[in-house]
Design an enzyme around this catalytic site. Structure first.
Site, mmCIF file in Angstrom:
data_model
loop_
_atom_site.group_PDB
_atom_site.id
_atom_site.type_symbol
_atom_site.label_atom_id
_atom_site.label_comp_id
_atom_site.label_asym_id
_atom_site.label_seq_id
_atom_site.Cartn_x
_atom_site.Cartn_y
_atom_site.Cartn_z
ATOM 1 N N ASP A 5 10.064 -8.671 0.810
ATOM 2 C CA ASP A 5 8.903 -7.790 0.631
ATOM 3 C C ASP A 5 7.701 -8.566 0.091
ATOM 4 O OD1 ASP A 5 7.527 -5.423 0.719
ATOM 5 O OD2 ASP A 5 8.371 -4.620 -1.140
ATOM 6 N N HIS A 43 3.042 -11.738 7.544
ATOM 7 C CA HIS A 43 4.345 -11.705 8.225
ATOM 8 C C HIS A 43 4.656 -13.063 8.860
ATOM 9 C CE1 HIS A 43 4.589 -7.524 7.357
ATOM 10 N NE2 HIS A 43 3.643 -7.150 8.191
ATOM 11 N N LEU A 46 27.362 -20.453 8.717
ATOM 12 C CA LEU A 46 26.643 -19.400 7.994
ATOM 13 C C LEU A 46 26.649 -18.150 8.869
ATOM 14 C CD1 LEU A 46 24.696 -18.377 5.698
ATOM 15 C CD2 LEU A 46 22.821 -19.142 7.158
HETATM 16 C C1 IPE Z 1 11.509 -2.656 2.804
HETATM 17 O O1 IPE Z 1 10.188 -2.944 2.476
HETATM 18 C C2 IPE Z 1 11.780 -2.999 4.238
HETATM 19 C C3 IPE Z 1 11.753 -4.420 4.579
HETATM 20 C C4 IPE Z 1 11.618 -5.419 3.731
HETATM 21 C C5 IPE Z 1 11.950 -4.711 5.977
HETATM 22 P P1 IPE Z 1 9.030 -1.837 2.545
HETATM 23 O O2 IPE Z 1 7.799 -2.519 2.089
HETATM 24 O O3 IPE Z 1 9.018 -1.222 3.882
HETATM 25 O O4 IPE Z 1 9.541 -0.765 1.490
HETATM 26 P P2 IPE Z 1 8.703 0.302 0.650
HETATM 27 O O5 IPE Z 1 7.840 1.041 1.629
HETATM 28 O O6 IPE Z 1 7.888 -0.473 -0.348
HETATM 29 O O7 IPE Z 1 9.741 1.145 -0.014
HETATM 30 C C1 IPE Z 2 7.743 -6.873 3.987
HETATM 31 O O1 IPE Z 2 6.420 -7.033 3.586
HETATM 32 C C2 IPE Z 2 7.914 -7.008 5.473
HETATM 33 C C3 IPE Z 2 8.222 -5.759 6.182
HETATM 34 C C4 IPE Z 2 8.409 -4.605 5.622
HETATM 35 C C5 IPE Z 2 8.316 -5.832 7.623
HETATM 36 P P1 IPE Z 2 5.403 -5.808 3.537
HETATM 37 O O2 IPE Z 2 4.681 -5.747 4.835
HETATM 38 O O3 IPE Z 2 6.106 -4.581 3.141
HETATM 39 O O4 IPE Z 2 4.423 -6.295 2.392
HETATM 40 P P2 IPE Z 2 3.722 -5.379 1.291
HETATM 41 O O5 IPE Z 2 4.795 -4.631 0.569
HETATM 42 O O6 IPE Z 2 2.798 -4.463 2.031
HETATM 43 O O7 IPE Z 2 3.018 -6.351 0.423
HETATM 44 MG MG MG Z 3 6.465 -3.722 1.313
#
Ligand code: IPE
Ligand code: IPE
Ligand code: MG
Length: 241
Positions: free
Chosen positions: A19, A36, A130
């Site tokens: 995240d 990303h 792995l």
């Molecule tokens: C969880 O992250 C999903 C992934 C890392 C793929 P999100 O950013 O989507 O989760 P919330 O919205 O903060 O709960």
């Molecule tokens: C996690 O990073 C990746 C996915 C959920 C695909 P985010 O895109 O949720 O990044 P933040 O939480 O907005 O910073």
């Molecule tokens: Mg996020």
């Protein structure tokens, strides 16, 4: 795994909620997609680090069943990135002994992406260095619901008696049936929530929350967390002698 003296024990299975990509990009005045892209580079680094660290199973949360709620352009960008990543990493994954699996509902995914996924799975079935599991369009509630439906169908066919159903029977219908439960779940970016990830499987997992954003999460951060895990005492409900 459970051990009397857990010091220096390496988790067999580490699962990561990757995240913070969006915040990483926004702080730099960049488009979220750039975050990303930077995150994908870290995936490569952490996958490579696992065998050296003694980690046998790595599960990565790449896209949740809830992530479709994001802007269409971000979802499309993420899907394109996933395709590019699978294409560019396939050769190294195959030759470096990584067995790849995908968990999640594939039905709404682009058929081209699904072909890359199934191709990589079938070309790595003999690998054992792995075990990499990528959670893509994965949601734990979805997973448990479809497992419950499959179990109900097995009961209806007379294969299992309803009063004899065990947790192991239900587990046999989860996406993760071939892999052990995670010993350690890591979430980056400072959020302290599970966001519908491996709810069943993480019943006894240790959790580690780090403020580091995923695109900044290096092999060194990973090694530090593994070291910290080694100092924990896992009890599994028992009182240890
Ligand atoms: C969880 O992250 C999903 C992934 C890392 C793929 P999100 O950013 O989507 O989760 P919330 O919205 O903060 O709960
Ligand atoms: C996690 O990073 C990746 C996915 C959920 C695909 P985010 O895109 O949720 O990044 P933040 O939480 O907005 O910073
Ligand atoms: Mg996020």
């Amino acid at each position: 795994m459970a051990a009397k003296d857990n010091r220096q024990v390496v988790p067999e299975h580490v699962a990561i909620i990757m995240d913070g990509n969006g915040r990483w990009a926004t702080r730099r005045g960049l488009a979220r997609l750039r975050g990303h892209q930077a995150g994908a580079t870290r995936v490569r680094e952490i996958v490579r680090a696992c065998p050296d660290q003694g980690v046998r199973y790595l599960t990565l949360f790449a896209f949740s069943t809830e992530n479709w709620r994001r802007a269409r352009s971000e979802v499309a960008g993420l899907m394109a990135l996933l395709r590019r990543y699978l294409k560019s990493e396939a050769a190294e994954l195959i030759t470096s002994g990584v067995r790849v699996r995908f968990i999640g509902d594939r039905r709404p995914l682009n058929p081209g992406l699904v072909r890359l996924m199934t191709d990589l799975e079938s070309r790595t079935t003999q690998n054992d260095r792995l075990h990499l599991t990528v959670a893509l369009n994965y949601g734990a509630r979805d997973e448990i619901t479809q497992a419950a439906v499959a179990l109900a169908e097995a009961i209806r066919r007379g294969e299992i008696a309803p009063d004899a159903v065990t947790a192991t029977d239900l587990e046999g219908f989860l996406y993760t049936r071939a892999i052990p439960d995670p010993d350690l779940v890591i979430r980056t970016s400072g959020e302290k929530r599970v966001s519908n990830f491996l709810l069943w499987q993480s019943a006894y997992s240790e959790y580690e929350f780090t403020k580091v954003l995923w695109p900044d999460f290096s092999a060194n951060h990973f090694a530090d967390i593994l070291l910290n895990y080694g100092a924990r005492e896992r009890r599994f409900g028992a009182v240890l002698p």
